[in-house]
Every structure is written in C-alpha cells, then in structure tokens.
Design a protein around this motif. Structure first.
Motif, PDB file in Angstrom:
ATOM      1  N   GLY A   1      71.292   3.548   9.056  1.00  0.00           N
ATOM      2  CA  GLY A   1      70.197   2.723   8.559  1.00  0.00           C
ATOM      3  C   GLY A   1      69.616   1.775   9.585  1.00  0.00           C
ATOM      4  O   GLY A   1      68.475   1.331   9.454  1.00  0.00           O
ATOM      5  N   THR A   2      70.394   1.425  10.637  1.00  0.00           N
ATOM      6  CA  THR A   2      69.872   0.517  11.669  1.00  0.00           C
ATOM      7  C   THR A   2      69.057   1.249  12.728  1.00  0.00           C
ATOM      8  O   THR A   2      68.463   0.610  13.595  1.00  0.00           O
ATOM      9  CB  THR A   2      71.031  -0.228  12.352  1.00  0.00           C
ATOM     10  N   ASP A   3      69.028   2.573  12.661  1.00  0.00           N
ATOM     11  CA  ASP A   3      68.245   3.367  13.615  1.00  0.00           C
ATOM     12  C   ASP A   3      66.836   3.521  13.056  1.00  0.00           C
ATOM     13  O   ASP A   3      66.611   4.228  12.076  1.00  0.00           O
ATOM     14  CB  ASP A   3      68.911   4.729  13.804  1.00  0.00           C
ATOM     15  N   SER A   4      65.872   2.854  13.671  1.00  0.00           N
ATOM     16  CA  SER A   4      64.501   2.822  13.149  1.00  0.00           C
ATOM     17  C   SER A   4      63.842   4.198  13.153  1.00  0.00           C
ATOM     18  O   SER A   4      62.870   4.420  12.427  1.00  0.00           O
ATOM     19  CB  SER A   4      63.653   1.845  13.958  1.00  0.00           C
ATOM     20  N   LYS A   5      64.359   5.131  13.931  1.00  0.00           N
ATOM     21  CA  LYS A   5      63.711   6.434  14.054  1.00  0.00           C
ATOM     22  C   LYS A   5      64.010   7.367  12.885  1.00  0.00           C
ATOM     23  O   LYS A   5      63.375   8.412  12.754  1.00  0.00           O
ATOM     24  CB  LYS A   5      64.133   7.099  15.371  1.00  0.00           C
ATOM     25  N   ILE A   6      64.966   6.996  12.058  1.00  0.00           N
ATOM     26  CA  ILE A   6      65.358   7.936  10.984  1.00  0.00           C
ATOM     27  C   ILE A   6      64.627   7.693   9.680  1.00  0.00           C
ATOM     28  O   ILE A   6      64.756   8.462   8.741  1.00  0.00           O
ATOM     29  CB  ILE A   6      66.891   7.869  10.746  1.00  0.00           C
ATOM     30  N   LYS A   7      63.840   6.624   9.607  1.00  0.00           N
ATOM     31  CA  LYS A   7      63.302   6.142   8.334  1.00  0.00           C
ATOM     32  C   LYS A   7      62.562   7.213   7.536  1.00  0.00           C
ATOM     33  O   LYS A   7      62.689   7.296   6.314  1.00  0.00           O
ATOM     34  CB  LYS A   7      62.393   4.940   8.598  1.00  0.00           C
ATOM     35  N   SER A   8      61.789   8.056   8.217  1.00  0.00           N
ATOM     36  CA  SER A   8      60.965   9.031   7.507  1.00  0.00           C
ATOM     37  C   SER A   8      61.386  10.472   7.777  1.00  0.00           C
ATOM     38  O   SER A   8      60.646  11.403   7.449  1.00  0.00           O
ATOM     39  CB  SER A   8      59.497   8.844   7.885  1.00  0.00           C
ATOM     40  N   ILE A   9      62.541  10.679   8.388  1.00  0.00           N
ATOM     41  CA  ILE A   9      62.987  12.051   8.657  1.00  0.00           C
ATOM     42  C   ILE A   9      63.327  12.730   7.336  1.00  0.00           C
ATOM     43  O   ILE A   9      64.229  12.313   6.620  1.00  0.00           O
ATOM     44  CB  ILE A   9      64.201  12.064   9.610  1.00  0.00           C
ATOM     45  N   ALA A  10      62.587  13.800   7.033  1.00  0.00           N
ATOM     46  CA  ALA A  10      62.701  14.457   5.719  1.00  0.00           C
ATOM     47  C   ALA A  10      63.350  15.830   5.810  1.00  0.00           C
ATOM     48  O   ALA A  10      63.487  16.496   4.782  1.00  0.00           O
ATOM     49  CB  ALA A  10      61.309  14.597   5.093  1.00  0.00           C
ATOM     50  N   ASP A  11      63.741  16.272   7.004  1.00  0.00           N
ATOM     51  CA  ASP A  11      64.243  17.639   7.150  1.00  0.00           C
ATOM     52  C   ASP A  11      65.606  17.705   7.835  1.00  0.00           C
ATOM     53  O   ASP A  11      65.986  18.734   8.368  1.00  0.00           O
ATOM     54  CB  ASP A  11      63.231  18.505   7.903  1.00  0.00           C
ATOM     55  N   GLN A  12      66.346  16.600   7.833  1.00  0.00           N
ATOM     56  CA  GLN A  12      67.715  16.554   8.337  1.00  0.00           C
ATOM     57  C   GLN A  12      68.525  15.660   7.410  1.00  0.00           C
ATOM     58  O   GLN A  12      67.986  14.723   6.817  1.00  0.00           O
ATOM     59  CB  GLN A  12      67.772  15.952   9.750  1.00  0.00           C
ATOM     60  N   TYR A  13      69.812  15.922   7.327  1.00  0.00           N
ATOM     61  CA  TYR A  13      70.670  15.076   6.502  1.00  0.00           C
ATOM     62  C   TYR A  13      72.121  15.300   6.920  1.00  0.00           C
ATOM     63  O   TYR A  13      72.453  16.277   7.608  1.00  0.00           O
ATOM     64  CB  TYR A  13      70.495  15.388   5.006  1.00  0.00           C
ATOM     65  N   MET A  14      72.982  14.386   6.502  1.00  0.00           N
ATOM     66  CA  MET A  14      74.414  14.534   6.723  1.00  0.00           C
ATOM     67  C   MET A  14      75.037  15.201   5.500  1.00  0.00           C
ATOM     68  O   MET A  14      74.748  14.833   4.363  1.00  0.00           O
ATOM     69  CB  MET A  14      75.081  13.186   6.965  1.00  0.00           C
ATOM     70  N   PHE A  15      75.881  16.195   5.763  1.00  0.00           N
ATOM     71  CA  PHE A  15      76.686  16.813   4.716  1.00  0.00           C
ATOM     72  C   PHE A  15      78.084  16.241   4.851  1.00  0.00           C
ATOM     73  O   PHE A  15      78.871  16.659   5.708  1.00  0.00           O
ATOM     74  CB  PHE A  15      76.674  18.333   4.876  1.00  0.00           C
ATOM     75  N   GLY A  16      78.380  15.228   4.001  1.00  0.00           N
ATOM     76  CA  GLY A  16      79.603  14.477   4.203  1.00  0.00           C
ATOM     77  C   GLY A  16      79.482  13.578   5.423  1.00  0.00           C
ATOM     78  O   GLY A  16      78.387  13.373   5.958  1.00  0.00           O
ATOM     79  N   PRO A  17      80.590  13.045   5.901  1.00  0.00           N
ATOM     80  CA  PRO A  17      80.520  12.071   6.998  1.00  0.00           C
ATOM     81  C   PRO A  17      80.306  12.679   8.368  1.00  0.00           C
ATOM     82  O   PRO A  17      80.002  11.951   9.318  1.00  0.00           O
ATOM     83  CB  PRO A  17      81.897  11.396   6.926  1.00  0.00           C
ATOM     84  N   SER A  18      80.448  14.005   8.503  1.00  0.00           N
ATOM     85  CA  SER A  18      80.592  14.586   9.840  1.00  0.00           C
ATOM     86  C   SER A  18      79.479  15.507  10.283  1.00  0.00           C
ATOM     87  O   SER A  18      79.194  15.597  11.480  1.00  0.00           O
ATOM     88  CB  SER A  18      81.921  15.371   9.907  1.00  0.00           C
ATOM     89  N   MET A  19      78.831  16.229   9.359  1.00  0.00           N
ATOM     90  CA  MET A  19      77.990  17.364   9.740  1.00  0.00           C
ATOM     91  C   MET A  19      76.512  17.057   9.533  1.00  0.00           C
ATOM     92  O   MET A  19      76.064  16.774   8.426  1.00  0.00           O
ATOM     93  CB  MET A  19      78.401  18.599   8.939  1.00  0.00           C
ATOM     94  N   LEU A  20      75.752  17.129  10.620  1.00  0.00           N
ATOM     95  CA  LEU A  20      74.301  16.929  10.596  1.00  0.00           C
ATOM     96  C   LEU A  20      73.642  18.286  10.389  1.00  0.00           C
ATOM     97  O   LEU A  20      73.738  19.178  11.248  1.00  0.00           O
ATOM     98  CB  LEU A  20      73.835  16.289  11.899  1.00  0.00           C
ATOM     99  N   ILE A  21      72.961  18.446   9.255  1.00  0.00           N
ATOM    100  CA  ILE A  21      72.396  19.732   8.840  1.00  0.00           C
ATOM    101  C   ILE A  21      70.893  19.732   9.130  1.00  0.00           C
ATOM    102  O   ILE A  21      70.178  18.797   8.760  1.00  0.00           O
ATOM    103  CB  ILE A  21      72.661  19.986   7.351  1.00  0.00           C
TER     104      ILE A  21
END
Length: 947
Positions: free
Chosen positions: A760-780
């Motif tokens: 949440g402190t990374d300003s670049k992620i605010k509107s990213i709509a096509d990536q997400y974390m699956f659990g704590p470890s995996m960036l999908i």
C-alpha cells in the motif's frame, strides 16, 4: 407483508436509548455504548439526531436520522458483536469528542459533521462539512422511507476499492460511479475499502450509487451534429448486413434501447437479426475534462470518438454487457463520433449514456446515495493495513466459514450435462487421462421440461440418480454440485405448496410472463424465514438425502425475468416479507444462502455446507457461500475484466470467488470454427485456464464448445499440455492453498489480494488492475492478449522477486517485460517466501500431504503457517486443527520449523519436509524431482536448519 419493528437491533449489543444526560450545558447524551448528538442546526442536510456507537476500539457505528426516534429494525448484514471497549467523551469548542484507545471521533454540534481521527489527531476520514447529507421523503408501495445520501471528503491521493464485483475493468473507483445493483455479472456489496486503511460498511439494502452519485444523462446532454452538420442529432443508418443496402436513415439524439420494453422504439421494418446500425456525426461537450460514457450492449459494438476506438466488444442478447469508458474533451470542441452496432438475434440491446466531468467543487469527495432507508446507517472500520480493515468487516458481518477442502480442487462443468451417462463419462475420462478433479457440476434442466422447481431428476435421462451419485463418490472419488434456483413453474406440487403458504412473489405470474423455455414462473420470498425453511426442506427431501455434496444457487439477484427495467424488477419482488422490493432489493442472495446454510447445518451439523451463488451481499461469507462472476462472454477483454472484478470482490471482504474459465457465452465463430478461429479458441482457453488456477476456486464452465480440456485440444497440443500442467500445479500447491483457506477463517485472511493489501505504500500500484498476489508469496500476472508472448509486469518495491519457473532473481520497484510463452503465465515469488508443495495427487484427499517440499526463497526474512484439519467437518470450530509455522531468518540463513500447535483426528504425527533453498546468487528452476538441500524428519518438535 409483515414488518419487524419490535426486535432489538442486532447491529448493536447495548441500549438504543440514552441513559445519562450529563447537564443542561452539554450538547450530547451518553448511552451505554456511545453518544447521541442533536445538532443545533436541524435540517435535511444535517439530521435531527446523530448516534455514535463504539463497536470495538477501531469500529464506530454512525446513525443519523431526521426522525424523533432511531429505527430499531434489525440488520440483515451485521451480527451482534460481543465487545465492551472503553471510551471517553468530552467537549472541545464546537465539537463533542468520543475517544477509544485507537480513535478520536469528533461531531460538530452545529453542522453535525463527523471526523474520524487516529490517536495522534491525524484525520483518517471526514464527512463533508456542509451539505454532507440529504434525506428526501419517499413512498414505495405505501412504505414510508427516505432517499438518503452521505458525502465524505477524499484527498487527491486516495484510492477506493471493494464494492463488490463489476465488469468495467477498473481497479481504483476514485472519481467514478459504482452502481450497487444486483445483476447477472454485477454483484453489489456495500463495503468500501480505502488505501488510507479504513473501510465504510453502508448498512442499506436498496439500490445505491457510490462515488460520483450524479445520474447518468442521455447522449443528448451533449451537443450532437448529424453527418451533414445539422445540430441536434446523429445520423442513424439501418443497414441490411447481407446486402449492405441502407433501408432506413433517421435522426436519433438518444440511444437508449436498454430493456425488452424498448424494442418497440426501433423502426418497424428493421429486421434486427439481419441488420446493422451505424450512428455518425459529431459530438461536443459543454465542459472541458474527462467525460464518462456508460455503454450497455448486446451483439457487436464499436465506438470511435475523434478517430480513437473506445469500445470493441461483443455480448449475447439474453444477457447484455456493460462498459464504462472515458475520453478527454475540450469545451465546445466538435469531435467525430461513429458507432457501429450489429445486433445479436431478434432482440438486442444498446444504450449509451454519459457523465460530464466532475465539478471542481466535488472532485475531492465521494458519496453513498441509496433509494430507500429509514436513516443513514454506516460503520467506520479502521486498521493499520487492509487486512485489519477486512478483519473489521468480518467482525461486523461474520467469519468466513471454511469451505470443504475438496472445493479447493478443480471443478468441471458445462452449460449442462444432459444425461447421467454424459456426466459419468466425463468423470471417467478425467480419471482415465489422470487429469486431477474433485467436483463435477450438474447445471440446470436435469428435471422434466415443465417441472422447474420440483428438484426431481427426469427419469428418461437420469434413470438412477442415486446410483450415479454413489458411483461418483465410491468409484471416482468425485463430488457432485447441483443447480438449484429459487424458481418455481406454476402448477407443480412445490409451486402449489409454496403458493398455499403465501411464500411466492406473484407479480410475474399475474403479468403472464413466460421464461426462455416458454413456461410461467416466479421466485420464492427468501426474506420470509418460514419460506426459507420450506425451500430447504424441498431441497433436502429431493436432493440432499440422495447424497448431493454442494449447491449451485443460480439467478440469486433475483433474476425473476431477464431484461426488464429496474422498476419492473423491483415490482416483481414486491412485497417481500420485510417490506418493499425497493427497500430490500439487494439483499435477496444473502437471505437465500442463509436458508440453505442453516437448513443443511441443522440436518447434518458436522458436514461442511458449500454454496456457489451468482450474486452476493455483505455477510454472505458466514453462510459458506462463494460467488462466481456470472454469465460473462468468451472474449479476451472479458477475461481481462475478471482480474479487477475478482480483486475488488475480495477487497470487499469475501474471500471465495471464481469465474467461468473460458467465459460462458461464446461467439458463433467458435461453434464451428475455421482454422484461425480454432487456434484463437484454444489459446484463449489456455490463457484463461492459467489465470483460473490462481483464484480462490478453480472452475471451468461454459456453453458449447465443451470445456473439458480434451475437448478443447488433443493431448499432443500445447494448449492441452499447458492446462494439464497448471491443473497439476494447483494440486501440488494444495498445502499452500488450504492453509490460505484456513487463515481466511482463523485470521480473517484474504486469498486473492489486490496489491494495495501488501504494498500500500508503493504509489505505483494504486491503479494496477491486472496483477495481484495469490496468498502472501505469488505475484500472478495473467496474459489476456491474443498472440502475446510477453507482458509488462510491475514488481512492487520493498521486495526482491524470483521468476517462479527459472528461479532467477529480479529487484523490485521496477516494470519489466516478462516472458510469457504460450504455455506459461508469468508468476513471480517474493523474496522471503516459504511455499509448501505436496505430492502429485488426482483429488484432494487421495493421500496425506507427505512428503512436503518447502521452497524457501532467500533475500528477506519470511514466515508461513501450514494449516491442516479434517477437511470435511466443523470440528475446526471446536479447535480441532493443527498449525506448523515456518520462519526463515535471512541474516542467519536459518529455517525454523516451530513446535506443532493443536491436533485433529487423523493427523500425521511424523512427517517429512524436503527443503529447497533458493537464493539471489544462483537460479534454481522449478523441478519437483530435484534433490533437496535438506530433508527434515519432523515429529512435532521445533527444528532449526542452517543453509
């Protein structure tokens, strides 16, 4: 209709009336759990009384009324909270201040403005200081209530998430309008999550607009010019698409063919099934700025403004799609506009409405505006991060009960298996090919054509339903989920029984409407507790007692009759047991699932209920219900829109979501495809399957062509190989995935995680709509473009990242071009991860997860807790489960496997952990057969391993 008015409000747990008036000089009254303030200015923009209730030290319940008394109607969403937090009250200037250990809440005694601050005095959320509220008296079917609105200030850098599931391919809703209206593919959940680490739970069941609450305007709110330059309209050309001849040309200033009743607006001579319509001219706005267009469509639609294509979509006629698109325009400047529409069949839909830019005075705000309510009623939920806020939502609305473990495996479905042999043949083929599967789904029409609502199998097609279920269970180790609608055809025995008791909505019958199969029907009133009991009794008698494992509760919006105007949809469910259809419109799916959940738990108290429902509402997670994204289309853009739809659904507090892998409704070009269309169909399904393996529930479904992977492509084809790889990978990850499910109950965890949750402190992620974390470890990072072999991936800052497949380390805080060959979706694992992989299995309970391979990704400290229980019952609620926590210390290069906590029947006392150590200096490709760095024989006592 009966009205509950005497029950204590279950949303609070203490007295509703003030018990102490401190003195004549104070401006508040103290209650047992908060305060009541009566603003000195009393009007419909402020309210007569403001009640603040302390639910926990981080949750405040705010109720504002213009009446002399607060409503005591119990909440359908919010459950009693057993808590008695400490708080204090004081006056400071014009403010009454209520303080807990975590919050200070200020109420202005003149304007009624409420401000929520942290203990340091920093504002978290502020209501707008003037014109913050409105109450407009209305009557719905003789029921008195108010149209209500509450406005909040919103700083420039705020992002807004949650609010259910919507199909507009948006992540951050700031500056947009979100319509909370249950509809096939759109799910209304009145919980907003801010990147400022707070949430708003809006306790209201009526249709609600959130964000920019202005009404969308007709296209004629713009200046329109014809193809020849005349002001006031666009030139509409109705064309025979076979001959290309223009049959009709006419002026049209509004394009609004939204519902069945609008079909009469088309020219009488226009044959829609053979036609094409083109709208051409120019468009001009009275305002400079970002213009929003809301497009509802069925068939093929393309829209260009100023030569730029804004829309290129398709949807089948019986379930129109929607899109919100934006474009910058300058005041009074003319822009070319062109719209091409090819309808789908004899009834098709097209509507284009618009919102001009938000007025400058309203830019830094958002609002909730509802059609009907007795009072403004919302909960402010604070936290130090998004997980804490979602935990607060579940404190209010209930724990996310654990699904049965098999639900985490793969489900196969299709629009329907027409016979018993069809269904058993599919499962046999899966087992013969060694394609892992846990659940087969039997969709609609297993009953006789005229017997919807009987829940009885048609004997000619399902001659031995009991034997079919037994074979699934005993021979194939596969569960059966079955479709049950809240719908009844008139005249059958179940209809008559429901009707005799007054449990049915009758307007659809009175109006003589028939469904798609040609029969009159209606739905039962799920708001009536006796009707819910009877509904379950009918399911139990005909289905559950046969051994059915799970329920597909379809059309729970409720979709009593498709494509009616909203006023008719409300009319069709009026009156409900509690009140008007207007007031209770959005809450039907919650009550429907409640009846099934409570009924099955009473019938079989220790067997986990599992419900899949097409719609949802706040609190649904406590009824063992998951939601899927409805009858979406099989298009690349529809696949992409599922990413943000699933993320925002999860950010709404409900952890279990799924979709039709491959999309439900299929363009005709795929039904009998040429070589190129078949190639695209296979690639679309491959990419969607890769994505679908990494959402909470893994499920394939759709209309023809059939969706079994062997029907999509032969065994030698890369599509088949890729889908089989990701299916098997899902099962290898079962220890990881089921631990996430366990954490969703035990720790209010969220499985499908928007990047705001962890970065949440990374300003670049605010509107990213096509990536997400699956659990704590995996960036999908799903691939959603045809022919793509790479895609841009942002790796959040604060972490290093490993390519999941080749093990190469990459620094965070940068956008990379990730390889995405046909058979692979880019996945990155954050440094500091510990991921448990189990053995290869064909179904979830084939054998225990032993040995477990622990992949430890160095570069940062990390932790993971393995959760295990019996998988099928509710003993976990009694504490019968175990956890093993793994802690990695990057400085010491040690992995600590802690003492096991807890136990359950059938638990492995001793087990093997094979450790694979992956570090930034040396890549380590994914290989389940590689020799481990360490092998630990674990007996439940702490061990420490050094690398």
């Amino acid at each position: 209709m009966r009205k509950i008015s005497t029950l204590l409000n279950t949303t609070v747990f203490l007295l509703a009336f003030p018990i102490i008036c401190l003195s004549q000089n104070t401006h508040y009254q103290k209650t047992d759990n908060g305060i009541i303030v009566k603003p000195t200015i009393n009007n419909a923009s402020i309210g007569k009384q403001i009640k603040l209730e302390v639910v926990t030290e981080k949750i405040i319940h705010a109720v504002i009324t213009v009446a002399d008394k607060f409503s005591l109607e119990p909440s359908l969403m919010v459950i009693p909270v057993k808590s008695k937090p400490e708080f204090s009250i004081s006056e400071n200037g014009n403010n009454v201040e209520l303080k807990t250990k975590a919050l200070t809440v200020k109420v202005d005694i003149n304007t009624g403005q409420i401000i929520y601050q942290d203990v340091a005095g920093k504002s978290i959320l502020e209501e707008k200081s003037f014109s913050a509220r409105s109450f407009k008296a209305v009557s719905n079917d003789g029921e008195a209530s108010y149209q209500i609105e509450q406005v909040f200030n919103s700083p420039d850098d705020e992002a807004i998430y949650g609010l259910g599931q919507h199909q507009d391919d948006m992540m951050d809703y700031k500056g947009k309008q979100v319509l909370l209206l249950q509809n096939n593919t759109d799910v209304a959940i009145p919980f907003l999550l801010s990147n400022k680490n707070y949430g708003i739970l809006w306790d209201n069941y009526s249709i609600t607009k959130v964000g920019d609450t202005r009404d969308y305007q007709p296209l004629s709110s713009f200046k329109l010019f014809s193809k020849n330059g005349e002001q006031g309209w666009l030139t509409a050309s109705y064309v025979d698409k076979k001959t290309g001849e223009v049959g009709i040309t006419r002026a049209e200033s509004d394009i609004d063919y939204s519902f069945l009743s609008d079909m009469k607006k088309f020219p009488d001579s226009f044959k829609m099934a053979n036609g094409k319509v083109t709208y051409e001219g120019k468009i001009s706005s009275g305002y400079t700025g970002l213009q929003h267009f809301n497009v509802k469509y069925a068939g093929y639609i393309k829209i260009w403004i100023d030569g730029k294509m804004l829309v290129d979509k398709w949807r089948q006629a019986w379930n129109p799609g929607s899109a919100v698109v934006e474009t910058e325009m300058s005041k009074d400047k003319k822009y070319d506009i062109k719209i091409e529409w090819i309808p789908d069949g004899n009834e098709s839909y097209l509507s284009i409405k618009a919102l001009t830019p938000i007025p400058e005075a309203d830019e830094n705000q958002y609002a909730f505006a509802s059609e009907s309510g007795d009072q403004i009623n919302y909960y402010f939920v604070s936290g130090t991060n998004a997980d804490e806020v979602i935990s607060g939502y579940r404190t209010l609305t209930g724990k996310a009960v654990l699904m049965p473990k098999w639900a985490m495996g793969f489900w196969q479905s299709r629009e329907r298996y027409k016979t018993q042999d069809d269904l058993l043949g599919v499962v046999k083929e899966f087992r013969d090919r060694k394609i892992p599967i846990d659940n087969i789904v039997l969709d609609w029409q297993y009953w006789k054509p005229d017997s919807w609502g009987t829940h009885e199998f048609e004997k000619s097609r399902f001659p031995d339903a009991d034997g079919m279920i037994k074979t699934l269970h005993d021979t194939y180790h596969t569960k059966l989920m079955i479709s049950v609608w809240p719908k009844f055809y008139s005249g059958n025995a179940n209809y008559n029984l429901m009707n005799k008791n007054g449990f049915l909505y009758k307007r659809n019958i009175a109006d003589g409407r028939k469904d798609w199969l040609g029969y009159p029907s209606t739905f039962y009133d799920a708001f009536n507790p006796e009707a819910r009991n009877l509904f379950w009794d009918l399911m139990n008698k005909s289905l559950y007692k046969k051994g059915i494992d799970a329920w597909w509760m379809d059309a729970t919006e409720p979709d009593i009759h498709s494509n009616l105007p909203i006023w008719e949809r409300k009319q069709n469910m009026t009156p409900t047991y509690l009140g008007s259809g207007t007031k209770y419109f959005n809450a039907f799916p919650l009550q429907n699932s409640k009846g099934v959940y409570e009924g099955q738990r009473k019938e079989n108290p220790n067997s986990r209920v599992f419900i899949l429902t097409r719609s949802a509402y706040g609190g649904l997670q406590r009824y063992a219900a998951a939601t899927w994204s409805g009858d979406i289309a099989s298009r690349w853009e529809d696949m992409k829109s599922q990413i943000s739809a699933g993320i925002n659904f999860s950010l709404s507090g409900l952890p279990y979501w799924t979709m039709d892998i491959g999309g439900f409704s299929v363009e005709r070009r795929y039904e009998d495809p040429n070589t190129e269309d078949l190639k695209e169909w296979r690639e679309l399904n491959t990419r969607w399957y890769q994505f679908g393996a990494f959402v909470p529930l893994f499920r394939s479904h759709g209309q023809f062509p059939f969706r079994e992977i062997y029907n999509i492509a032969p065994e030698s084809h890369p599509a088949y190989k890729s889908m089989l790889f990701y299916n098997k990978l899902r099962y290898r990850l079962m220890p990881y995935i089921y631990s996430l499910a366990g954490a969703s109950y035990q720790n209010d965890y969220t499985i499908m995680r928007g990047l705001v949750m962890d970065y949440g402190t990374d300003s670049k992620i605010k509107s990213i709509a096509d990536q997400y974390m699956f659990g704590p470890s995996m960036l999908i990072n799903p691939v959603y473009k045809y022919g793509a072999t790479s895609r841009k991936v942002y790796l959040p800052e604060g972490n290093g990242w490993y390519d999941f497949y080749n093990g190469k380390y990459v620094k965070g805080g940068q956008t990379i071009t990730a390889d995405a060959p046909y058979n692979q979706m880019p996945i990155y694992v954050k440094a500091g991860s510990i991921i448990p992989f189990g053995p290869e299995i064909q179904y979830t309970d084939e054998k225990p997860a032993d040995a477990i391979t622990l992949q430890v990704y160095a570069g940062k400290d990390g932790t993971f807790t393995l959760y295990e229980d019996e998988g099928l019952n509710y003993n976990y609620e009694k504490g019968e489960f175990s956890t093993i926590t793994f802690n990695y210390n990057d400085n010491l290069k040690t992995l600590t496997i802690a003492d096991r906590k807890g136990s359950y029947k059938g638990m492995l006392s001793n087990r093997i952990f094979n450790i694979i150590y992956i570090n930034p200096k040396k890549s380590n490709p994914l290989n389940f057969n590689q020799k481990p760095n360490k092998t630990i024989r674990y007996d439940g006592k702490q061990t420490i391993t050094k690398f």
